[in-house]
Design a protein around this motif. Structure first.
Motif, PDB file in Angstrom:
ATOM      1  N   GLN A   1       9.134  -4.885  -2.555  1.00 36.40           N
ATOM      2  CA  GLN A   1       9.630  -4.406  -1.273  1.00 36.40           C
ATOM      3  C   GLN A   1       9.873  -2.909  -1.275  1.00 36.40           C
ATOM      4  OE1 GLN A   1      13.079  -6.662  -0.212  1.00 36.40           O
ATOM      5  NE2 GLN A   1      11.913  -8.522   0.222  1.00 36.40           N
ATOM      6  N   VAL A   2      10.077  -2.326  -2.450  1.00 37.76           N
ATOM      7  CA  VAL A   2      10.262  -0.893  -2.595  1.00 37.76           C
ATOM      8  C   VAL A   2       9.281  -0.388  -3.644  1.00 37.76           C
ATOM      9  CG1 VAL A   2      11.826   0.965  -3.219  1.00 37.76           C
ATOM     10  CG2 VAL A   2      12.675  -1.003  -1.935  1.00 37.76           C
ATOM     11  N   GLN A   3       8.554   0.658  -3.300  1.00 35.64           N
ATOM     12  CA  GLN A   3       7.606   1.274  -4.210  1.00 35.64           C
ATOM     13  C   GLN A   3       7.971   2.738  -4.412  1.00 35.64           C
ATOM     14  OE1 GLN A   3       6.190  -0.304  -1.197  1.00 35.64           O
ATOM     15  NE2 GLN A   3       6.571  -2.187  -2.359  1.00 35.64           N
ATOM     16  N   LEU A   4       7.854   3.196  -5.654  1.00 33.08           N
ATOM     17  CA  LEU A   4       8.187   4.565  -6.005  1.00 33.08           C
ATOM     18  C   LEU A   4       6.965   5.221  -6.636  1.00 33.08           C
ATOM     19  CD1 LEU A   4      11.686   3.915  -7.617  1.00 33.08           C
ATOM     20  CD2 LEU A   4      11.194   4.604  -5.270  1.00 33.08           C
ATOM     21  N   VAL A   5       6.554   6.349  -6.080  1.00 33.94           N
ATOM     22  CA  VAL A   5       5.404   7.092  -6.575  1.00 33.94           C
ATOM     23  C   VAL A   5       5.874   8.438  -7.097  1.00 33.94           C
ATOM     24  CG1 VAL A   5       3.160   8.074  -6.021  1.00 33.94           C
ATOM     25  CG2 VAL A   5       3.880   5.933  -4.963  1.00 33.94           C
ATOM     26  N   GLU A   6       5.554   8.719  -8.356  1.00 38.35           N
ATOM     27  CA  GLU A   6       6.027   9.912  -9.036  1.00 38.35           C
ATOM     28  C   GLU A   6       4.886  10.896  -9.258  1.00 38.35           C
ATOM     29  OE1 GLU A   6       9.152   7.451 -11.918  1.00 38.35           O
ATOM     30  OE2 GLU A   6       7.074   7.848 -12.536  1.00 38.35           O
ATOM     31  N   SER A   7       5.240  12.178  -9.332  1.00 36.39           N
ATOM     32  CA  SER A   7       4.282  13.214  -9.666  1.00 36.39           C
ATOM     33  C   SER A   7       5.020  14.408 -10.240  1.00 36.39           C
ATOM     34  CB  SER A   7       3.462  13.638  -8.441  1.00 36.39           C
ATOM     35  OG  SER A   7       4.287  14.225  -7.454  1.00 36.39           O
ATOM     36  N   GLY A   8       4.297  15.241 -11.005  1.00 41.97           N
ATOM     37  CA  GLY A   8       4.858  16.500 -11.454  1.00 41.97           C
ATOM     38  C   GLY A   8       5.060  16.672 -12.944  1.00 41.97           C
ATOM     39  N   GLY A   9       4.772  15.665 -13.752  1.00 42.54           N
ATOM     40  CA  GLY A   9       4.902  15.826 -15.187  1.00 42.54           C
ATOM     41  C   GLY A   9       3.787  16.681 -15.759  1.00 42.54           C
ATOM     42  N   GLY A  10       3.873  16.951 -17.060  1.00 40.46           N
ATOM     43  CA  GLY A  10       2.837  17.735 -17.695  1.00 40.46           C
ATOM     44  C   GLY A  10       3.286  18.317 -19.011  1.00 40.46           C
ATOM     45  N   VAL A  11       2.431  19.178 -19.562  1.00 43.19           N
ATOM     46  CA  VAL A  11       2.674  19.866 -20.816  1.00 43.19           C
ATOM     47  C   VAL A  11       2.888  21.340 -20.524  1.00 43.19           C
ATOM     48  CG1 VAL A  11       1.785  20.408 -23.099  1.00 43.19           C
ATOM     49  CG2 VAL A  11       1.226  18.205 -22.036  1.00 43.19           C
ATOM     50  N   VAL A  12       4.021  21.880 -20.954  1.00 42.42           N
ATOM     51  CA  VAL A  12       4.355  23.277 -20.684  1.00 42.42           C
ATOM     52  C   VAL A  12       4.948  23.919 -21.931  1.00 42.42           C
ATOM     53  CG1 VAL A  12       4.735  22.880 -18.226  1.00 42.42           C
ATOM     54  CG2 VAL A  12       6.654  22.708 -19.831  1.00 42.42           C
ATOM     55  N   GLN A  13       5.041  25.237 -21.885  1.00 38.67           N
ATOM     56  CA  GLN A  13       5.646  25.993 -22.966  1.00 38.67           C
ATOM     57  C   GLN A  13       7.153  26.119 -22.770  1.00 38.67           C
ATOM     58  OE1 GLN A  13       3.925  27.274 -25.689  1.00 38.67           O
ATOM     59  NE2 GLN A  13       2.151  26.169 -24.875  1.00 38.67           N
ATOM     60  N   THR A  14       7.842  26.373 -23.844  1.00 37.38           N
ATOM     61  CA  THR A  14       9.277  26.625 -23.771  1.00 37.38           C
ATOM     62  C   THR A  14       9.566  27.740 -22.766  1.00 37.38           C
ATOM     63  OG1 THR A  14       9.661  25.900 -26.040  1.00 37.38           O
ATOM     64  CG2 THR A  14      11.306  27.354 -25.073  1.00 37.38           C
ATOM     65  N   GLY A  15      10.555  27.519 -21.920  1.00 40.22           N
ATOM     66  CA  GLY A  15      10.931  28.497 -20.915  1.00 40.22           C
ATOM     67  C   GLY A  15      10.266  28.295 -19.572  1.00 40.22           C
ATOM     68  N   TRP A 104      11.994   0.991 -10.097  1.00 37.75           N
ATOM     69  CA  TRP A 104      11.587   2.049 -11.007  1.00 37.75           C
ATOM     70  C   TRP A 104      10.163   2.508 -10.764  1.00 37.75           C
ATOM     71  CZ3 TRP A 104      15.405   4.012 -13.865  1.00 37.75           C
ATOM     72  CH2 TRP A 104      16.526   3.198 -14.125  1.00 37.75           C
ATOM     73  N   GLY A 105       9.941   3.815 -10.944  1.00 39.30           N
ATOM     74  CA  GLY A 105       8.595   4.329 -11.002  1.00 39.30           C
ATOM     75  C   GLY A 105       7.971   4.021 -12.353  1.00 39.30           C
ATOM     76  N   GLN A 106       6.719   4.432 -12.532  1.00 40.91           N
ATOM     77  CA  GLN A 106       6.002   4.122 -13.763  1.00 40.91           C
ATOM     78  C   GLN A 106       6.358   5.039 -14.924  1.00 40.91           C
ATOM     79  OE1 GLN A 106       1.876   4.149 -12.385  1.00 40.91           O
ATOM     80  NE2 GLN A 106       1.903   1.912 -12.359  1.00 40.91           N
ATOM     81  N   GLY A 107       6.994   6.142 -14.641  1.00 36.64           N
ATOM     82  CA  GLY A 107       7.383   7.078 -15.677  1.00 36.64           C
ATOM     83  C   GLY A 107       6.456   8.275 -15.748  1.00 36.64           C
ATOM     84  N   LEU A 108       7.033   9.453 -15.943  1.00 40.55           N
ATOM     85  CA  LEU A 108       6.289  10.703 -16.083  1.00 40.55           C
ATOM     86  C   LEU A 108       6.557  11.303 -17.450  1.00 40.55           C
ATOM     87  CD1 LEU A 108       6.798  12.564 -12.675  1.00 40.55           C
ATOM     88  CD2 LEU A 108       4.686  11.541 -13.524  1.00 40.55           C
ATOM     89  N   GLN A 109       5.494  11.662 -18.140  1.00 44.00           N
ATOM     90  CA  GLN A 109       5.632  12.327 -19.428  1.00 44.00           C
ATOM     91  C   GLN A 109       5.848  13.819 -19.216  1.00 44.00           C
ATOM     92  OE1 GLN A 109       5.555  11.034 -22.764  1.00 44.00           O
ATOM     93  NE2 GLN A 109       6.335  13.114 -23.126  1.00 44.00           N
ATOM     94  N   VAL A 110       6.911  14.341 -19.792  1.00 41.32           N
ATOM     95  CA  VAL A 110       7.182  15.769 -19.821  1.00 41.32           C
ATOM     96  C   VAL A 110       7.164  16.208 -21.277  1.00 41.32           C
ATOM     97  CG1 VAL A 110       8.872  17.588 -19.380  1.00 41.32           C
ATOM     98  CG2 VAL A 110       8.519  15.764 -17.693  1.00 41.32           C
TER      99      VAL A 110
END
Length: 114
Positions: A1-15, A104-110
């Motif tokens: 009945q409720v769906q959650l869609v996530e975006s915005g994770g990724g691989v970045v440098q410190t700072g 819950w969403g599916q999870g984003l790797q940061v």
């Protein structure tokens, strides 16, 4: 009945900075609680920041670098993460609380590298 869609994770440098976004659809309104959680190895899934159904906002981990905001329609939550550190690496999950149930969403790797 409720769906959650996530975006915005990724691989970045410190700072660097990232914004995690989550959009909810289904039987949910702007008055329902929404937020972001993170899995803690050897422990449990812990809240990072969330809105309660009262509209009150909590920014728990880490409050001085992460900021939570909610879209005009109340169905999108954004987690702005600045000055990222390797310790922030992990899987982040969007959450919604509707009728005493967690969704819950599916999870984003940061991943933050040195």
């Amino acid at each position: 009945q409720v769906q959650l869609v996530e975006s915005g994770g990724g691989v970045v440098q410190t700072g660097a900075s990232l914004t995690l976004s989550c959009t909810a659809t289904g039987r949910i309104t702007s008055t329902n609680g929404m937020g972001w959680y993170r899995d803690i190895p050897g422990d449990s899934r812990k809240v990072v920041a969330r809105f309660l159904s009262t509209g009150e906002k909590y920014e728990y981990l880490p409050a001085n670098r992460f900021r939570l905001s909610r879209g005009e329609n109340g169905l999108t939550v954004n987690l702005r993460m600045i000055n990222l550190k390797p310790e922030d690496t992990g899987v982040y999950y969007c959450n919604a609380f509707v009728d005493e149930k967690d969704y819950w969403g599916q999870g984003l790797q940061v991943t933050v590298s040195s």
